[in-house]
Enzyme design. Sequence first.
Site, PDB file in Angstrom:
ATOM      1  N   HIS A 265       0.820  -1.220   0.000  1.00 18.64           N
ATOM      2  CA  HIS A 265       0.000   0.000   0.000  1.00 18.64           C
ATOM      3  C   HIS A 265       0.847   1.260   0.000  1.00 18.64           C
ATOM      4  O   HIS A 265       1.847   1.367   0.705  1.00 18.64           O
ATOM      5  CB  HIS A 265      -1.028   0.004   1.132  1.00 18.64           C
ATOM      6  CG  HIS A 265      -0.489   0.020   2.531  1.00 18.64           C
ATOM      7  ND1 HIS A 265      -0.224   1.183   3.210  1.00 18.64           N
ATOM      8  CD2 HIS A 265      -0.213  -0.983   3.399  1.00 18.64           C
ATOM      9  CE1 HIS A 265       0.193   0.901   4.435  1.00 18.64           C
ATOM     10  NE2 HIS A 265       0.227  -0.407   4.577  1.00 18.64           N
ATOM     11  N   ASP A 277       5.923   0.959   7.156  1.00 25.40           N
ATOM     12  CA  ASP A 277       4.504   0.705   6.890  1.00 25.40           C
ATOM     13  C   ASP A 277       3.942   1.791   5.973  1.00 25.40           C
ATOM     14  O   ASP A 277       3.383   2.763   6.445  1.00 25.40           O
ATOM     15  CB  ASP A 277       3.735   0.666   8.211  1.00 25.40           C
ATOM     16  CG  ASP A 277       2.294   0.252   8.055  1.00 25.40           C
ATOM     17  OD1 ASP A 277       1.947  -0.363   7.026  1.00 25.40           O
ATOM     18  OD2 ASP A 277       1.487   0.548   8.975  1.00 25.40           O
ATOM     19  N   GLU A 311      -5.167   1.750   2.553  1.00 27.68           N
ATOM     20  CA  GLU A 311      -5.162   0.580   3.439  1.00 27.68           C
ATOM     21  C   GLU A 311      -5.339   0.978   4.889  1.00 27.68           C
ATOM     22  O   GLU A 311      -6.020   0.301   5.655  1.00 27.68           O
ATOM     23  CB  GLU A 311      -3.847  -0.191   3.257  1.00 27.68           C
ATOM     24  CG  GLU A 311      -3.791  -1.529   3.989  1.00 27.68           C
ATOM     25  CD  GLU A 311      -3.276  -1.446   5.416  1.00 27.68           C
ATOM     26  OE1 GLU A 311      -3.396  -2.438   6.153  1.00 27.68           O
ATOM     27  OE2 GLU A 311      -2.749  -0.375   5.802  1.00 27.68           O
ATOM     28  N   GLU A 312      -4.723   2.099   5.284  1.00 23.87           N
ATOM     29  CA  GLU A 312      -4.658   2.427   6.704  1.00 23.87           C
ATOM     30  C   GLU A 312      -6.009   2.771   7.324  1.00 23.87           C
ATOM     31  O   GLU A 312      -6.280   2.398   8.457  1.00 23.87           O
ATOM     32  CB  GLU A 312      -3.678   3.590   6.937  1.00 23.87           C
ATOM     33  CG  GLU A 312      -2.236   3.273   6.606  1.00 23.87           C
ATOM     34  CD  GLU A 312      -1.604   2.238   7.533  1.00 23.87           C
ATOM     35  OE1 GLU A 312      -2.322   1.630   8.339  1.00 23.87           O
ATOM     36  OE2 GLU A 312      -0.395   2.031   7.407  1.00 23.87           O
ATOM     37  N   ASP A 339       3.421  -6.313   3.486  1.00 18.77           N
ATOM     38  CA  ASP A 339       3.006  -5.263   4.426  1.00 18.77           C
ATOM     39  C   ASP A 339       3.393  -5.663   5.841  1.00 18.77           C
ATOM     40  O   ASP A 339       2.584  -5.627   6.758  1.00 18.77           O
ATOM     41  CB  ASP A 339       1.493  -5.024   4.316  1.00 18.77           C
ATOM     42  CG  ASP A 339       1.019  -3.829   5.145  1.00 18.77           C
ATOM     43  OD1 ASP A 339       1.878  -3.029   5.577  1.00 18.77           O
ATOM     44  OD2 ASP A 339      -0.199  -3.706   5.376  1.00 18.77           O
ATOM     45  N   HIS A 409       2.762   2.663  13.067  1.00 11.25           N
ATOM     46  CA  HIS A 409       1.735   3.698  13.250  1.00 11.25           C
ATOM     47  C   HIS A 409       2.160   4.804  14.211  1.00 11.25           C
ATOM     48  O   HIS A 409       1.313   5.449  14.820  1.00 11.25           O
ATOM     49  CB  HIS A 409       0.424   3.074  13.764  1.00 11.25           C
ATOM     50  CG  HIS A 409      -0.286   2.228  12.754  1.00 11.25           C
ATOM     51  ND1 HIS A 409      -1.520   1.670  13.003  1.00 11.25           N
ATOM     52  CD2 HIS A 409       0.069   1.828  11.518  1.00 11.25           C
ATOM     53  CE1 HIS A 409      -1.908   0.966  11.950  1.00 11.25           C
ATOM     54  NE2 HIS A 409      -0.941   1.046  11.025  1.00 11.25           N
TER      55      HIS A 409
END
Length: 463
Positions: A265, A277, A311-312, A339, A409
């Site tokens: 992503h 990420d 995606e997130e 991922d 994140h």
Amino acid sequence: MLAMIALLAAPPYSPEVAARLVGFALTDGVAYARVAELADGIGPRLSGSPGAEAAVRWAVQRFREDGAEVRSEPVKVPHWVRGEERAEILPGRGRAGHSLAITALGGSPGTPTGGVTAEVVEVRSLAEVRALGDKARGKIVFFNHNMSTPGGKTGYGEASPLRNHGPAEAAKIGAAGALVRSLATASLRDPHTGATTFEDGAPKLPAAAVSVEDAELLHRLLQQGPVQVRIGLGCRSLPDVDSANVVADVRGREKPDEIVLLGAHLDSWDLAQGAIDDAAGVGIIMEAARLIAHLPQRPRRTVRVVLFMNEENGLAGGKTYARVHTSEAERHVAALESDAGAGRPISVGLRAGAGAQALLAPWLVPLEQLGAGEFGGEAGGADTGPLGALGVPFVGVQQDVSRYFDYHHSAADTLDKVRPAELAQTAAAVTWVAYALAEMPEPLPRSQAAATHAAGATSTRPQ
């Protein structure tokens, strides 16, 4: 063991091709260069942001340079923006006040002017919050958990429903706000964000992640008596915007209509660069496509790279791709998603029909030098997940994720967390697995249940 047995037989592939693909991936540095371009050059890429759109343009240009057939496929994505973030424990009962390190959860509404001030109630499961009933009315629900243990099993899968669905459950029983302990295996008072989901038409409330250290503080103080917290969040959701998945094909020489899909992503959270990420995944699968495209003879099947958007905080890219390509689901013979950060490869995961391991095992021998020549772990991913319902077999290169959730994140997801040598090893493994899936004489078998589902699904045209 299967790979060891395969050593006794003549390989079903060209050792020269294996040496070329693995060797170049280990030494050319292109995967890391791509990660650096995304992380340092473009930066945060939350869907709907200028960074996300810059990433789409960048990917299209790079694929053209690599010799792939590239296009962008439209996707409508959420546009959520972060504003001010502040929280504090109010003084009381002979206790000093404390500031809290928080960050809003994606999809959260903001607080009213002046913030939300309320007593805190602690829970450790969705069942506990539902059982609170009227006791939660007007309170701030604090979701605590035990994920924060470094190494080994992370506990992310068990703890993530508290973040994904906990605030919505708290809103249904009249809570005024929610704090969720960061889903992290390490923390230096650095909160980790993530998406939270509210149903259409259902109540919503301001929700934020709180750092591991401050979650521990809240827990200790609640053992002593009531605790009041004030939260101020300036986040808000704007109207959905137009964006795109980037799709690039390296066409096969014999069976170009059969597709091996590689996914990652493009979007990231807005707190940092999204290096692990998922710029790492983007760099890995772009390298695979580039090296395969430059072979003197391409594999039998088409290798398709899909860089998904959103995606997130919504999975709009993955859902849209599956919907638009439903009619050609049977042409997708395998899907591999990258991922899981930039760690070294450790095994190959597989989710397919009976006999799939025996079919793929002889092709894993070149991965022995990378420490990834055995089967193990799960296969699949968030963006490719909808393809599973259409019967597509999943393959995955499993990686060392022992440090992944230290940074996931958070504002610490920066390029310095990517180790070039380990990234190159995973790029080599993914490149070879992608080539193997595209070159094998027969595709992986679908499971009977999945194949039946796919047969019915392919008769339905996209909406």
